[in-house]
Structure formats: C-alpha cells, structure tokens
Write a protein that holds these residues in place. Structure first.
Motif, mmCIF file in Angstrom:
data_model
loop_
_atom_site.group_PDB
_atom_site.id
_atom_site.type_symbol
_atom_site.label_atom_id
_atom_site.label_comp_id
_atom_site.label_asym_id
_atom_site.label_seq_id
_atom_site.Cartn_x
_atom_site.Cartn_y
_atom_site.Cartn_z
ATOM 1 N N GLY A 239 0.818 -1.213 0.000
ATOM 2 C CA GLY A 239 0.000 0.000 0.000
ATOM 3 C C GLY A 239 0.850 1.261 0.000
ATOM 4 N N PHE A 240 1.974 1.203 0.690
ATOM 5 C CA PHE A 240 2.923 2.324 0.734
ATOM 6 C C PHE A 240 3.375 2.681 -0.682
ATOM 7 C CE2 PHE A 240 7.270 3.826 0.642
ATOM 8 C CZ PHE A 240 7.399 4.700 1.713
ATOM 9 N N GLY A 245 3.594 5.785 -5.871
ATOM 10 C CA GLY A 245 3.610 5.864 -7.333
ATOM 11 C C GLY A 245 2.466 6.678 -7.893
ATOM 12 N N PHE A 246 1.258 6.423 -7.384
ATOM 13 C CA PHE A 246 0.079 7.097 -7.926
ATOM 14 C C PHE A 246 0.030 8.565 -7.535
ATOM 15 C CE2 PHE A 246 -3.150 3.557 -9.067
ATOM 16 C CZ PHE A 246 -2.151 2.873 -9.747
ATOM 17 N N PHE A 247 0.246 8.856 -6.262
ATOM 18 C CA PHE A 247 0.065 10.228 -5.802
ATOM 19 C C PHE A 247 1.222 11.120 -6.234
ATOM 20 C CE2 PHE A 247 -0.403 13.547 -2.428
ATOM 21 C CZ PHE A 247 -1.676 13.950 -2.800
ATOM 22 N N GLY A 248 2.436 10.561 -6.300
ATOM 23 C CA GLY A 248 3.565 11.347 -6.790
ATOM 24 C C GLY A 248 3.310 11.852 -8.200
ATOM 25 N N ALA A 249 2.781 10.979 -9.051
ATOM 26 C CA ALA A 249 2.465 11.372 -10.425
ATOM 27 C C ALA A 249 1.354 12.420 -10.453
ATOM 28 C CB ALA A 249 2.047 10.137 -11.230
ATOM 29 N N GLN A 402 6.546 16.260 -22.541
ATOM 30 C CA GLN A 402 6.475 14.811 -22.723
ATOM 31 C C GLN A 402 7.646 14.131 -22.008
ATOM 32 O OE1 GLN A 402 7.442 13.058 -26.564
ATOM 33 N NE2 GLN A 402 5.652 11.694 -26.411
ATOM 34 N N ARG A 403 8.840 14.698 -22.148
ATOM 35 C CA ARG A 403 10.017 14.127 -21.501
ATOM 36 C C ARG A 403 9.866 14.173 -19.981
ATOM 37 N NH1 ARG A 403 16.220 14.789 -23.315
ATOM 38 N NH2 ARG A 403 15.150 14.301 -25.252
ATOM 39 N N ALA A 404 9.342 15.283 -19.460
ATOM 40 C CA ALA A 404 9.168 15.408 -18.004
ATOM 41 C C ALA A 404 8.083 14.465 -17.493
ATOM 42 C CB ALA A 404 8.820 16.854 -17.654
ATOM 43 N N PHE A 405 6.938 14.427 -18.195
ATOM 44 C CA PHE A 405 5.814 13.614 -17.730
ATOM 45 C C PHE A 405 6.078 12.114 -17.876
ATOM 46 C CE2 PHE A 405 2.470 17.186 -18.403
ATOM 47 C CZ PHE A 405 2.860 17.757 -17.195
ATOM 48 N N MET A 406 7.102 11.753 -18.624
ATOM 49 C CA MET A 406 7.476 10.346 -18.715
ATOM 50 C C MET A 406 7.804 9.788 -17.326
ATOM 51 S SD MET A 406 7.878 7.855 -20.890
ATOM 52 C CE MET A 406 8.160 8.655 -22.478
ATOM 53 N N TYR A 407 8.414 10.619 -16.475
ATOM 54 C CA TYR A 407 8.721 10.193 -15.111
ATOM 55 C C TYR A 407 7.430 9.914 -14.328
ATOM 56 C CZ TYR A 407 13.612 11.548 -15.753
ATOM 57 O OH TYR A 407 14.916 11.630 -16.197
ATOM 58 N N ALA A 408 6.417 10.738 -14.557
ATOM 59 C CA ALA A 408 5.142 10.529 -13.879
ATOM 60 C C ALA A 408 4.482 9.242 -14.353
ATOM 61 C CB ALA A 408 4.223 11.733 -14.105
ATOM 62 N N VAL A 414 4.798 1.835 -11.699
ATOM 63 C CA VAL A 414 5.377 1.197 -10.507
ATOM 64 C C VAL A 414 4.307 1.012 -9.428
ATOM 65 C CG1 VAL A 414 7.002 1.501 -8.603
ATOM 66 C CG2 VAL A 414 7.726 1.999 -10.944
ATOM 67 N N GLY A 415 3.503 2.047 -9.199
ATOM 68 C CA GLY A 415 2.427 1.939 -8.216
ATOM 69 C C GLY A 415 1.449 0.833 -8.569
#
Length: 434
Positions: A239-240, A245-249, A402-408, A414-415
């Motif tokens: 859950g952690f 993963g979800f909230f960071g994005a 696009q390059r930045a949001f790839m990290y999101a 991962v989440g």
C-alpha cells in the motif's frame, strides 16, 4: 436495550458527524496547500527570482515535512488524541501560511511552507483515528472515500478560485487570508471534536458492534512496539508503494506543472488552464468516494484497486504518448477527469493498513502507509523540475513536457505493479489470521 441506551446510541450516531465534520474542514485546508503553489508558480519565480528546480523544491518542502511527520502523527493520534493533535497542527499551518504570504525572501518562503507541511501533516491520520473510534468497521472504506472527497474540495479551491483570488488580492494576501481561516478552524476543532464517544459518556462503537478491542498503551514504549509491529509486517508495504507511485504522479501534474503544461502546450490562458486542473482534482474527489463505497459494498479491497489502477495508468499513457504528448484539446477535460477519478486506488491502501495490523494501533498503521504518497510527491516534482531546467528553451514545449511527464508515467506504472502484492482483507481486520 433500554430507552436511555437507545438515546445514547442515537446521540453518538448524530454527534459523530459534528466531530468528523470539523476535522474534515481542517483537511480542506490540507488539500488547498497541497496544490496551491502550482497556481502561483509564475508569481513565485518572478518575486524570488528562482529556477524551476527551486520552485519545485519549494512545493516539495510541504511534502518532505508531511512525509517525515507521518509516524509521529500516528503516535500523536494514538497518544495525545486527535482533538489536540489537529488543533495544534492546524494552528501551526495557519501561522505558516501567513509567514509564506508575507515572506521577504526565499528563505522565509521555504520556512513558511515547512511550517504549513508540519502543521497539516497530522490532520489526515487523526481523522482516520477518529473514524476508527466513531464509525463502524464496515463503514471505514466509505468514510475514507468521503473524507478524501471533501478534502479534495480544498484542492479545487487551490485552482480556479485561487487564481481569481490572487488576481484580486495578490498571492501574498491570499495566503495570509487562508492562514487566518486556518486559525479559526483550529479553534473550532478544539471546541467541537472529541477523541472517543466515551469522552461524552456514550457507548463505544466496539460495544455497539459487540466486539472487544484490546487496550493499547499510550506511553512511548507501547507506541514504539506498535511501530515496530507495523513496519515489520510485510503486508504493510505494498500500500505504501501504491500510494507513492500514484500520488507522486498526480501531484506532479495538478500541484506543480499541470497548469503550465496547459498554458505552454495549448496556448490557453492561466485562469482557463486552472479550470482544466479542476477537472482532475474533481475527478480525484469523486473517485475517492466511489471506490470507497464500491469496496465496502463488494467486500473487496484488491479488485477495485486493480480496476481503478489499470485505467489510471492508461490515462497517463494517453497524456504522454498520444499525438506526441499533446492529446486533442477536445478530449483533455475528460482525460484529466478520468485520470483524477481513477488515481484514488490508493485510498483503499489506508483501509488495508488498518485491516492487516492490530486495530488498537490504527493511527500508526495508517500513518506508515500514508508516508508513501508524500514520499512520491516530495521526490517526483523536483525530478521533473530538473528536466525543465536542463531542456527548457532547448526543446519545444510539447517535447519538453512529454520528456518530463514520462517520469510521472513510470511512477504510475510502478504503483500499479505493487497493487498485485496487496493482501485482500475482505473488509475486515485479518491481523490475527496471519
């Protein structure tokens, strides 16, 4: 049950909404500050002459403070009690907001943001603690969703309404006003909230449900043992990472870079761009309550998380990959709403945390999982900020975002993977079943 008992139960069922209601008002303030800096990005960069990375770090200061305070928050909720914890925390956040609003330098802006993060960090865990004392086990998922829904109204206030308010009052006065409102809410929390029904001479929820709850030690040794028990439980950690993963994005989009993306890529005005972010935040609010109710109705946690999580990842894929990172503007409001609506798969992680650990340490167990979201929200926006600092002015806006949001997108994937490691609880505490 005697008439007197019926009256006491009726009073409990009525007054619990007053207790929850005043605490959730404080939670509205939490969400406001969580997303507010994205709306005043240009003003902050211009007033303090800072880079994109520094701006992202300023926003992340809130999340670092929030993250580091989660285990202490659980301990405070389990020992000092939710009433005093939220009162003090909201008061500190109010002072921090005023300091941020009138900051003469970037140092004081960071300090104000730090105070806000420290103050609001205790609110949500305290609400979960209150829910475990004033609401039935079968209502916990639903109430967590409703709490997130109401809290998200603060996130909506931090979009178009804040943009309009800043236009009228300036960003500095706007944050000072929010600080004053926070102080008023802190006073109301102290006057209205109570930690348990028993403090008002009412029967406990456990008594009404006919179950026995172990007494927990409110002293340091008992809390430390509880913390060790939670972090050594392997079922706690999926859950952690789902939340991280979800909230960071989500925060990278709605709280930091989303409005700039709409302005720079689509050429839409700042106030109108804030409306697009409202679609995502409103989606999160509605999705939070829907997934909580759905989960409690079908008596499952994992299946709803998989369903919502899959759509969330697909939504990010559309945003990042369709038309080179510039989906048609006609579908953008629907896409952002859907992204927000499915993001709260993580909401059920709080319920699972409570259900796979001893019930008497609900505050600590939910706080450990809650760290995940703010870990993700603290580290991901500055990663995107470095992309903007390195390639801003070099790449065209569409390719840059696009390059930045790839990290999101990767963060969301991962989440989603960690959802499959979540232990199904069937909406009941299964700690003793291990």
């Amino acid at each position: 049950m005697s008439n007197l008992d019926e009256q006491r139960v009726k009073k409990l069922m009525s007054y619990r909404w007053a207790v929850w209601g005043v605490l959730v008002l404080a939670y509205v303030i939490v969400f406001f500050h969580r997303l507010a800096v994205g709306v005043v990005k240009d003003e902050l960069i211009n007033d303090f002459n800072i880079t994109g990375t520094t701006f992202a770090n300023l926003g992340s200061t809130y999340f670092y403070a929030y993250m580091l305070m989660q285990i202490p928050s659980g301990m405070l909720a389990d020992s000092l009690g939710a009433r005093k914890t939220v009162t003090i925390g909201t008061l500190v956040a109010g002072i921090g907001s005023i300091v941020f609003g009138y900051a003469p330098s970037i140092f004081w802006a960071f300090f104000g943001r730090l105070l806000v993060g420290l103050g609001v960090s205790v609110v949500f865990i305290s609400i979960l603690k209150i829910q475990s004392k004033w609401f039935k086990e079968s209502e916990f998922g639903t109430m967590s969703g409703i709490t997130s829904f109401v809290g998200n109204l603060g996130g909506i206030l931090a979009q178009t309404p804040l943009a309009i308010m800043v236009g009228i009052l300036t960003w500095r006065t706007s944050f000072a006003v929010i600080g004053a409102v926070s102080i008023v809410i802190a006073v109301l929390c102290y006057l209205i909230a109570r930690n348990t029904p028993e403090e008002m001479g009412l029967p406990s929820i456990a008594e009404i449900e006919g179950r026995e709850v172990k007494k927990s030690s409110s002293q340091g040794s008992g809390l430390v043992k509880g913390l060790i028990k939670v972090i050594s439980n392997p079922r706690t950690w999926p859950g952690f990472f789902v939340f991280a993963g979800f909230f960071g994005a989500f925060v990278s989009l709605t709280g930091t870079w989303g409005r700039s993306y709409i302005v720079d890529v689509y050429g839409i005005s700042k106030v109108s761009a804030a409306n697009y972010m409202v679609a995502a935040v409103l989606g999160l609010a509605i999705g939070s309550i829907v997934i909580g109710i759905f989960s409690d109705r079908i008596k499952k946690r994992k299946l709803p998380m998989i369903m919502f999580g899959a759509v969330y990842v697909i939504s990010w894929a559309v945003l990042v990959f369709v038309n080179g990172g510039k989906p048609p503007v006609s579908i953008l409001p629907i896409l952002l709403f859907l992204l927000g609506f499915t993001c709260p798969a993580f909401v059920l992680g709080w319920a699972c945390a409570k259900e796979i650990n001893p019930p008497e340490i609900a505050g600590i167990s939910t706080s450990v999982v809650n760290i995940g979201g703010f870990f993700g929200a603290a580290i991901l926006p500055p990663m995107l900020g470095k992309v903007f600092d390195k390639f801003g002015g070099v790449l065209p806006p569409v390719e840059l975002y696009q390059r930045a949001f790839m990290y999101a997108f990767i963060s969301a994937v991962v989440g989603f993977v960690f959802i499959f490691l979540v232990k199904e609880t069937n909406c009941r505490n299964i700690y003793e079943d291990k």
